[in-house]
Design a protein around this motif. Structure first.
Motif, PDB file in Angstrom:
ATOM      1  N   PRO A   1      11.649  14.717 -10.635  1.00 46.86           N
ATOM      2  CA  PRO A   1      12.196  13.489 -10.047  1.00 46.86           C
ATOM      3  C   PRO A   1      11.096  12.457  -9.796  1.00 46.86           C
ATOM      4  CG  PRO A   1      12.062  15.219  -8.403  1.00 46.86           C
ATOM      5  CD  PRO A   1      11.739  15.862  -9.706  1.00 46.86           C
ATOM      6  N   ILE A   2      11.443  11.190  -9.993  1.00 45.21           N
ATOM      7  CA  ILE A   2      10.458  10.114  -9.927  1.00 45.21           C
ATOM      8  C   ILE A   2       9.992   9.903  -8.491  1.00 45.21           C
ATOM      9  CG2 ILE A   2      10.085   7.645 -10.310  1.00 45.21           C
ATOM     10  CD1 ILE A   2      12.217   7.841 -12.526  1.00 45.21           C
ATOM     11  N   GLU A   3       8.671   9.907  -8.305  1.00 43.85           N
ATOM     12  CA  GLU A   3       8.071   9.617  -6.998  1.00 43.85           C
ATOM     13  C   GLU A   3       7.562   8.186  -7.062  1.00 43.85           C
ATOM     14  OE1 GLU A   3       6.024   9.013  -3.795  1.00 43.85           O
ATOM     15  OE2 GLU A   3       4.662   9.423  -5.442  1.00 43.85           O
ATOM     16  N   GLU A   4       8.051   7.342  -6.163  1.00 42.80           N
ATOM     17  CA  GLU A   4       7.813   5.901  -6.274  1.00 42.80           C
ATOM     18  C   GLU A   4       6.332   5.546  -6.330  1.00 42.80           C
ATOM     19  OE1 GLU A   4       8.984   1.641  -4.148  1.00 42.80           O
ATOM     20  OE2 GLU A   4       9.829   3.520  -3.388  1.00 42.80           O
ATOM     21  N   ARG A   5       5.526   6.172  -5.494  1.00 44.69           N
ATOM     22  CA  ARG A   5       4.108   5.808  -5.467  1.00 44.69           C
ATOM     23  C   ARG A   5       3.450   6.027  -6.816  1.00 44.69           C
ATOM     24  NH1 ARG A   5       0.026   8.660  -5.626  1.00 44.69           N
ATOM     25  NH2 ARG A   5       1.115  10.575  -5.063  1.00 44.69           N
ATOM     26  N   LEU A   6       3.707   7.190  -7.434  1.00 45.54           N
ATOM     27  CA  LEU A   6       3.074   7.474  -8.718  1.00 45.54           C
ATOM     28  C   LEU A   6       3.606   6.564  -9.818  1.00 45.54           C
ATOM     29  CD1 LEU A   6       2.621  11.348  -8.939  1.00 45.54           C
ATOM     30  CD2 LEU A   6       0.859   9.587  -8.843  1.00 45.54           C
TER      31      LEU A   6
ATOM     32  N   MET B   1       0.844  -1.178   0.000  1.00 50.07           N
ATOM     33  CA  MET B   1       0.000   0.000   0.000  1.00 50.07           C
ATOM     34  C   MET B   1       0.884   1.234   0.000  1.00 50.07           C
ATOM     35  SD  MET B   1      -2.928   1.045   2.722  1.00 50.07           S
ATOM     36  CE  MET B   1      -3.702  -0.512   2.328  1.00 50.07           C
ATOM     37  N   ASN B   2       0.465   2.312  -0.725  1.00 45.35           N
ATOM     38  CA  ASN B   2       1.313   3.487  -0.772  1.00 45.35           C
ATOM     39  C   ASN B   2       1.304   4.197   0.571  1.00 45.35           C
ATOM     40  OD1 ASN B   2      -0.615   5.837  -0.745  1.00 45.35           O
ATOM     41  ND2 ASN B   2      -1.426   4.743  -2.521  1.00 45.35           N
ATOM     42  N   SER B   3       2.373   4.956   0.816  1.00 46.09           N
ATOM     43  CA  SER B   3       2.596   5.527   2.142  1.00 46.09           C
ATOM     44  C   SER B   3       1.519   6.518   2.534  1.00 46.09           C
ATOM     45  CB  SER B   3       3.967   6.212   2.185  1.00 46.09           C
ATOM     46  OG  SER B   3       4.057   7.220   1.193  1.00 46.09           O
ATOM     47  N   GLU B   4       0.941   7.241   1.566  1.00 50.10           N
ATOM     48  CA  GLU B   4      -0.062   8.244   1.894  1.00 50.10           C
ATOM     49  C   GLU B   4      -1.331   7.616   2.448  1.00 50.10           C
ATOM     50  OE1 GLU B   4      -0.592  10.419  -1.659  1.00 50.10           O
ATOM     51  OE2 GLU B   4       1.050  11.794  -1.264  1.00 50.10           O
ATOM     52  N   LEU B   5      -1.614   6.357   2.061  1.00 43.70           N
ATOM     53  CA  LEU B   5      -2.854   5.729   2.475  1.00 43.70           C
ATOM     54  C   LEU B   5      -2.628   4.583   3.451  1.00 43.70           C
ATOM     55  CD1 LEU B   5      -4.703   5.654  -0.953  1.00 43.70           C
ATOM     56  CD2 LEU B   5      -4.929   7.314   0.879  1.00 43.70           C
ATOM     57  N   ARG B   6      -1.377   4.339   3.820  1.00 39.61           N
ATOM     58  CA  ARG B   6      -1.055   3.184   4.658  1.00 39.61           C
ATOM     59  C   ARG B   6      -1.811   3.228   5.985  1.00 39.61           C
ATOM     60  NH1 ARG B   6       3.362   0.278   3.869  1.00 39.61           N
ATOM     61  NH2 ARG B   6       4.362   2.016   2.797  1.00 39.61           N
ATOM     62  N   HIS B   7      -1.958   4.426   6.538  1.00 37.62           N
ATOM     63  CA  HIS B   7      -2.577   4.555   7.848  1.00 37.62           C
ATOM     64  C   HIS B   7      -4.082   4.370   7.812  1.00 37.62           C
ATOM     65  CE1 HIS B   7      -3.113   8.432   5.981  1.00 37.62           C
ATOM     66  NE2 HIS B   7      -4.030   8.724   6.881  1.00 37.62           N
ATOM     67  N   LEU B   8      -4.694   4.336   6.648  1.00 43.25           N
ATOM     68  CA  LEU B   8      -6.147   4.307   6.571  1.00 43.25           C
ATOM     69  C   LEU B   8      -6.742   3.007   7.079  1.00 43.25           C
ATOM     70  CD1 LEU B   8      -6.908   6.027   3.163  1.00 43.25           C
ATOM     71  CD2 LEU B   8      -6.635   7.028   5.411  1.00 43.25           C
ATOM     72  N   ILE B   9      -5.983   1.907   7.000  1.00 42.74           N
ATOM     73  CA  ILE B   9      -6.544   0.623   7.382  1.00 42.74           C
ATOM     74  C   ILE B   9      -6.878   0.592   8.875  1.00 42.74           C
ATOM     75  CG2 ILE B   9      -6.044  -1.829   7.579  1.00 42.74           C
ATOM     76  CD1 ILE B   9      -6.700  -0.784   4.770  1.00 42.74           C
ATOM     77  N   SER B  10      -6.021   1.170   9.720  1.00 42.00           N
ATOM     78  CA  SER B  10      -6.269   1.121  11.154  1.00 42.00           C
ATOM     79  C   SER B  10      -7.112   2.301  11.627  1.00 42.00           C
ATOM     80  CB  SER B  10      -4.940   1.100  11.911  1.00 42.00           C
ATOM     81  OG  SER B  10      -4.156   2.221  11.566  1.00 42.00           O
ATOM     82  N   ASP B  11      -7.102   3.407  10.880  1.00 46.32           N
ATOM     83  CA  ASP B  11      -7.883   4.572  11.266  1.00 46.32           C
ATOM     84  C   ASP B  11      -9.262   4.516  10.607  1.00 46.32           C
ATOM     85  OD1 ASP B  11      -5.674   5.352  12.640  1.00 46.32           O
ATOM     86  OD2 ASP B  11      -4.972   6.764  11.123  1.00 46.32           O
ATOM     87  N   ALA B  12      -9.996   5.593  10.710  1.00 47.39           N
ATOM     88  CA  ALA B  12     -11.312   5.679  10.077  1.00 47.39           C
ATOM     89  C   ALA B  12     -11.198   6.647   8.904  1.00 47.39           C
ATOM     90  CB  ALA B  12     -12.351   6.160  11.080  1.00 47.39           C
ATOM     91  N   PRO B  13     -10.909   6.156   7.707  1.00 48.43           N
ATOM     92  CA  PRO B  13     -10.681   7.037   6.568  1.00 48.43           C
ATOM     93  C   PRO B  13     -11.956   7.708   6.074  1.00 48.43           C
ATOM     94  CG  PRO B  13     -10.692   4.768   5.859  1.00 48.43           C
ATOM     95  CD  PRO B  13     -10.760   4.737   7.354  1.00 48.43           C
ATOM     96  N   ARG B  14     -11.807   8.940   5.619  1.00 50.78           N
ATOM     97  CA  ARG B  14     -12.901   9.665   4.979  1.00 50.78           C
ATOM     98  C   ARG B  14     -12.493   9.926   3.538  1.00 50.78           C
ATOM     99  NH1 ARG B  14     -14.797  14.832   6.839  1.00 50.78           N
ATOM    100  NH2 ARG B  14     -16.947  14.154   6.520  1.00 50.78           N
ATOM    101  N   VAL B  15     -13.332   9.519   2.613  1.00 49.04           N
ATOM    102  CA  VAL B  15     -13.052   9.691   1.196  1.00 49.04           C
ATOM    103  C   VAL B  15     -14.219  10.422   0.548  1.00 49.04           C
ATOM    104  CG1 VAL B  15     -12.571   8.535  -0.997  1.00 49.04           C
ATOM    105  CG2 VAL B  15     -11.669   7.589   1.136  1.00 49.04           C
TER     106      VAL B  15
END
Length: 280
Positions: free
Chosen positions: A253-258, A1-15
């Motif tokens: 510069p290349i950003e790995e997630r993208l 999972m990409n780093s920006e969204l990694r925390h969403l699994i344990s938290d309560a994400p809002r999309v």
């Protein structure tokens, strides 16, 4: 999972999902509900609803159409970036105008990524799933063209971490030899995707390689996707690469997630059956 969204699994994400089409809102929402436990999907039909939703608290991911019934999706992207208490999060444009807006380079820097509705429902589900819960495409072959060994080593490792097989060449000439060797075989075209720098030290550039793939070999965007890496900020040059057949650009510069998101998405969509546009 990409780093920006990694925390969403344990938290309560809002999309937030913003689109004038109820069908698109439901499709994106259903994918998110399946992939992210405890997700709160806030579906909005237009700009006014989305702006009101932003006032209710921060979001972790936003998808929006460009053409909203009461405004422009880019205005929403700007509103997300300037909203009080809102961290920097992915803002993904889902639109039937993506290709033309890519070619004229009129998407703003507030947009993180984009999806063309013309690719259909299955591809959109694949794209959103790949963004929030990317899965490897085991064994897929990437023909990677880069003359800097330092850059090549780092990028090759990024791709191999995704279970991809990377064939690295240092010139467009060598890449063409590889494709030509597989041209008349059962293994044609010899790769599942080409990733190339636009500037190379040989006589041929990455742009020349793109032209040979599309014209001399006759491989279309689905048969052999081509991602072009470029540090050129000239919008006309970027537009020309897309008009000449690049599936997408990866800006340096290349950003790995993208890079990973774009690579895995192109590999998956190439295998999908042709589908009707979401605008149909």
């Amino acid at each position: 999972m990409n780093s920006e969204l990694r925390h969403l699994i344990s938290d309560a994400p809002r999309v937030m999902v913003v689109d004038g089409s109820k069908l698109v809102r439901k499709l994106v929402g259903d994918v998110l509900l399946k992939e992210l436990p405890n997700v709160e999907v806030v579906a909005c039909a237009g700009l006014a609803e989305a702006q009101a939703a932003l006032a209710s608290g921060p979001f972790h991911l936003v998808t929006t159409s460009l053409a909203l019934p009461d405004g422009d999706g880019l205005a929403l992207a700007k509103a997300v970036r300037t909203a009080s208490g809102q961290a920097y999060v992915p803002v993904i444009v889902v639109s039937g105008e993506v290709q033309s807006r890519l070619e004229d380079r009129s998407l703003s820097e507030d947009v993180t990524d984009y999806f063309d509705k013309a690719l259909g429902h299955g591809a959109l589900a694949t794209f959103i799933r790949g963004y929030v819960q990317p899965e490897p495409v085991q064994g897929a072959r990437v023909l990677y063209v880069e003359d800097s060994r330092v850059v090549a080593l780092a990028t090759k490792r990024m791709l191999e971490r995704q279970g991809l097989t990377v064939v690295h060449t240092i010139s467009a000439e060598d890449a063409l030899k590889h494709l030509d060797a597989h041209r008349d075989s059962d293994d044609a075209p010899g790769a599942d995707l080409v990733l190339t720098d636009v500037y190379l030290k040989g006589e041929l550039s990455g742009r020349d390689l793109l032209g040979r793939i599309r014209n001399d070999f006759g491989y279309g965007k689905r048969q052999l996707p081509v991602l072009v890496m470029t540090g050129d900020e000239n919008k006309e040059n970027q537009s020309n690469l897309l008009r000449e057949g690049a599936n997408d650009l990866v800006l340096k510069p290349i950003e790995e997630r993208l890079l990973v998101t774009k690579t895995l998405f192109q590999l998956r969509v190439a295998k999908l059956p042709e589908q009707r546009s979401l605008d149909a």
